[in-house]
Design an enzyme around this catalytic site. Structure first.
Site, PDB file in Angstrom:
ATOM      1  CG  ASP A  12      -2.070   0.952   1.106  1.00  0.00           C
ATOM      2  OD1 ASP A  12      -2.422   1.328  -0.034  1.00  0.00           O
ATOM      3  OD2 ASP A  12      -2.629   1.345   2.146  1.00  0.00           O
ATOM      4  N   GLY A  13       0.362   2.296  -0.649  1.00  0.00           N
ATOM      5  CA  GLY A  13       1.014   3.609  -0.594  1.00  0.00           C
ATOM      6  C   GLY A  13       1.529   4.125  -1.924  1.00  0.00           C
ATOM      7  N   GLY A  15      -0.151   5.477  -4.389  1.00  0.00           N
ATOM      8  CA  GLY A  15      -0.818   6.729  -4.756  1.00  0.00           C
ATOM      9  C   GLY A  15      -0.200   7.900  -4.007  1.00  0.00           C
ATOM     10  CD1 TRP A  17       7.285   6.749  -2.971  1.00  0.00           C
ATOM     11  CD2 TRP A  17       6.708   7.042  -5.125  1.00  0.00           C
ATOM     12  NE1 TRP A  17       8.447   6.846  -3.701  1.00  0.00           N
ATOM     13  CE2 TRP A  17       8.129   7.021  -5.028  1.00  0.00           C
ATOM     14  CE3 TRP A  17       6.124   7.211  -6.377  1.00  0.00           C
ATOM     15  CZ2 TRP A  17       8.959   7.154  -6.149  1.00  0.00           C
ATOM     16  CZ3 TRP A  17       6.950   7.348  -7.495  1.00  0.00           C
ATOM     17  CH2 TRP A  17       8.348   7.321  -7.371  1.00  0.00           C
ATOM     18  CG  HIS A  29      -0.560   1.926  -9.270  1.00  0.00           C
ATOM     19  ND1 HIS A  29      -0.718   1.612  -7.939  1.00  0.00           N
ATOM     20  CD2 HIS A  29      -1.675   2.626  -9.623  1.00  0.00           C
ATOM     21  CE1 HIS A  29      -1.883   2.103  -7.512  1.00  0.00           C
ATOM     22  NE2 HIS A  29      -2.478   2.726  -8.511  1.00  0.00           N
ATOM     23  CD1 TRP A  61     -12.618  -5.804  -9.105  1.00  0.00           C
ATOM     24  CD2 TRP A  61     -12.080  -4.915 -11.096  1.00  0.00           C
ATOM     25  NE1 TRP A  61     -11.957  -6.765  -9.839  1.00  0.00           N
ATOM     26  CE2 TRP A  61     -11.623  -6.250 -11.066  1.00  0.00           C
ATOM     27  CE3 TRP A  61     -11.867  -4.154 -12.250  1.00  0.00           C
ATOM     28  CZ2 TRP A  61     -10.954  -6.846 -12.136  1.00  0.00           C
ATOM     29  CZ3 TRP A  61     -11.196  -4.746 -13.325  1.00  0.00           C
ATOM     30  CH2 TRP A  61     -10.755  -6.072 -13.251  1.00  0.00           C
ATOM     31  NE  ARG A  63      -7.773   2.118  -5.375  1.00  0.00           N
ATOM     32  CZ  ARG A  63      -6.570   2.171  -4.832  1.00  0.00           C
ATOM     33  NH1 ARG A  63      -5.524   2.476  -5.591  1.00  0.00           N
ATOM     34  NH2 ARG A  63      -6.386   1.921  -3.551  1.00  0.00           N
ATOM     35  CG  LEU A 123       9.549 -17.210  -4.380  1.00  0.00           C
ATOM     36  CD1 LEU A 123       9.582 -17.167  -2.852  1.00  0.00           C
ATOM     37  CD2 LEU A 123       9.947 -15.842  -4.923  1.00  0.00           C
ATOM     38  NE  ARG A 173      -2.700  -1.560   4.612  1.00  0.00           N
ATOM     39  CZ  ARG A 173      -3.951  -1.637   4.209  1.00  0.00           C
ATOM     40  NH1 ARG A 173      -4.726  -2.615   4.617  1.00  0.00           N
ATOM     41  NH2 ARG A 173      -4.442  -0.721   3.378  1.00  0.00           N
ATOM     42  NE  ARG A 179      -7.664   0.754   5.654  1.00  0.00           N
ATOM     43  CZ  ARG A 179      -7.588   2.074   5.859  1.00  0.00           C
ATOM     44  NH1 ARG A 179      -7.866   2.585   7.043  1.00  0.00           N
ATOM     45  NH2 ARG A 179      -7.243   2.884   4.883  1.00  0.00           N
ATOM     46  CB  ILE A 180      -7.092  -7.262   7.581  1.00  0.00           C
ATOM     47  CG1 ILE A 180      -6.697  -8.586   6.981  1.00  0.00           C
ATOM     48  CG2 ILE A 180      -8.577  -7.220   7.777  1.00  0.00           C
ATOM     49  CD1 ILE A 180      -5.511  -9.204   7.655  1.00  0.00           C
TER      50      ILE A 180
HETATM   51  C1  IPE Z   1      -5.368  -2.729  -0.106  1.00  0.00           C
HETATM   52  O1  IPE Z   1      -5.037  -1.395  -0.294  1.00  0.00           O
HETATM   53  C2  IPE Z   1      -5.408  -3.433  -1.428  1.00  0.00           C
HETATM   54  C3  IPE Z   1      -4.109  -3.626  -2.074  1.00  0.00           C
HETATM   55  C4  IPE Z   1      -2.947  -3.288  -1.570  1.00  0.00           C
HETATM   56  C5  IPE Z   1      -4.156  -4.279  -3.352  1.00  0.00           C
HETATM   57  P1  IPE Z   1      -6.168  -0.277  -0.403  1.00  0.00           P
HETATM   58  O2  IPE Z   1      -5.474   1.026  -0.498  1.00  0.00           O
HETATM   59  O3  IPE Z   1      -7.114  -0.608  -1.477  1.00  0.00           O
HETATM   60  O4  IPE Z   1      -6.910  -0.446   1.001  1.00  0.00           O
HETATM   61  P2  IPE Z   1      -7.699   0.605   1.877  1.00  0.00           P
HETATM   62  O5  IPE Z   1      -8.658   1.320   0.980  1.00  0.00           O
HETATM   63  O6  IPE Z   1      -6.694   1.523   2.487  1.00  0.00           O
HETATM   64  O7  IPE Z   1      -8.359  -0.233   2.927  1.00  0.00           O
HETATM   65  C1  IPE Z   2      -1.652   0.205  -3.316  1.00  0.00           C
HETATM   66  O1  IPE Z   2      -1.424   1.568  -3.347  1.00  0.00           O
HETATM   67  C2  IPE Z   2      -1.907  -0.383  -4.690  1.00  0.00           C
HETATM   68  C3  IPE Z   2      -3.309  -0.742  -4.914  1.00  0.00           C
HETATM   69  C4  IPE Z   2      -4.243  -0.731  -4.014  1.00  0.00           C
HETATM   70  C5  IPE Z   2      -3.679  -1.155  -6.263  1.00  0.00           C
HETATM   71  P1  IPE Z   2      -2.618   2.612  -3.341  1.00  0.00           P
HETATM   72  O2  IPE Z   2      -3.002   2.886  -4.747  1.00  0.00           O
HETATM   73  O3  IPE Z   2      -3.722   2.164  -2.457  1.00  0.00           O
HETATM   74  O4  IPE Z   2      -1.883   3.874  -2.717  1.00  0.00           O
HETATM   75  P2  IPE Z   2      -2.473   4.885  -1.652  1.00  0.00           P
HETATM   76  O5  IPE Z   2      -2.931   4.090  -0.467  1.00  0.00           O
HETATM   77  O6  IPE Z   2      -3.585   5.617  -2.320  1.00  0.00           O
HETATM   78  O7  IPE Z   2      -1.303   5.763  -1.325  1.00  0.00           O
HETATM   79 MG    MG Z   3      -4.109   2.406  -0.461  1.00  0.00          MG
END
Ligand code: IPE
Ligand code: IPE
Ligand code: MG
Length: 226
Positions: A12-13, A15, A17, A29, A61, A63, A123, A173, A179-180
């Site tokens: 995660d992160g 966006g 970044w 991404h 999906w 987004r 792996l 994470r 969170r999960i």
């Molecule tokens: C979880 O990240 C899904 C993936 C990393 C693929 P999200 O950014 O979608 O999760 P939330 O919205 O913070 O819960």
């Molecule tokens: C995780 O990064 C990748 C996916 C969920 C596809 P995000 O796109 O959720 O990045 P943030 O959380 O918005 O920074």
């Molecule tokens: Mg995210």
């Protein structure tokens, strides 16, 4: 040391970044895909047998279409580019998720990579893609119910899409959220969690090894008294 066979990552992160640098989310991404490659190498060096990665959730999906299609293109080009590397490094590649929502072309590329790498023995790399934990439990429950009481019936978890893959020992994470997010709900029953504020594109080999070191200091009791 605690047994470490399966490491899973909620990447995660991307966006945030990108936003910090005035780039598009899609560029975030693309940079994240480089972290994925770095972590695959680090996992192999550490002798990890299964590395699974939450790549795209069913909720994702929803987004904007532009971001979703950029992620689909990245998935496609990365699979095609990485295939020779998978074969050379004995990596078995798998994708788990609801394939009915993925384009025919991407499905073909996934199936081709899965077939070609099926004998990979060092792996197993698993992308959880178009995946959600509740989706998996629901699809498993349906098939379990259909078999229930017949000679074909097997334990419930063998109907999950992750059947045959050991439950994660360590879940990482990135991105600061704790969170999960609908991920491996059944499979994480006894997983050790590691949360870091590092955004996924900044999470490379050193950060991966920090997470493994944290895991090495854990005491897994499974409800028992030692
Ligand atoms: C979880 O990240 C899904 C993936 C990393 C693929 P999200 O950014 O979608 O999760 P939330 O919205 O913070 O819960
Ligand atoms: C995780 O990064 C990748 C996916 C969920 C596809 P995000 O796109 O959720 O990045 P943030 O959380 O918005 O920074
Ligand atoms: Mg995210």
């Amino acid at each position: 040391m605690e047994q470490l066979s399966h490491v899973t990552i909620i990447m995660d992160g991307n966006g945030r970044w990108a936003q910090e640098r005035g780039l598009s989310r899609s560029e975030g991404h693309a940079e994240g895909a480089k972290s994925l490659r770095a972590c695959v190498q680090a996992a192999m060096k550490a002798g990890v047998k299964y590395l699974s990665l939450y790549t795209f959730s069913q909720e994702n999906w929803k987004r904007p279409e532009k971001e979703v299609s950029a992620i689909m293109s990245l998935m496609s080009s990365n699979i095609v580019d990485a295939l020779p590397d998978f074969l050379e490094n004995k990596i078995r590649f798998r994708v788990i998720g609801d394939r009915s929502r993925i384009s025919e072309e991407l499905n073909r590329q996934i199936e081709d990579a899965e077939k070609q790498t099926a004998a990979g023995s060092d792996l197993t790399m698993i992308l959880l893609f178009s995946y959600s934990g509740k989706w998996d439990i629901e699809q498993a429950a349906g098939r379990f119910a259909a078999d229930y009481g017949t000679p074909a019936a097997k334990p419930f978890e063998s109907y999950l899409a992750t059947a045959g893959i050991p439950d994660p020992d360590l879940l990482i994470r990135t991105g600061g959220e704790q969170r999960i997010s609908n991920y491996m709900l059944w499979q994480c029953a006894y997983t050790e969690f590691y949360f870091t504020d590092k955004l996924w594109p900044d999470f490379r080999e050193d950060e991966f090894n920090d997470a493994l070191n944290s895991f090495r200091g854990r005491d897994r009791r499974y409800g028992k008294v030692k």
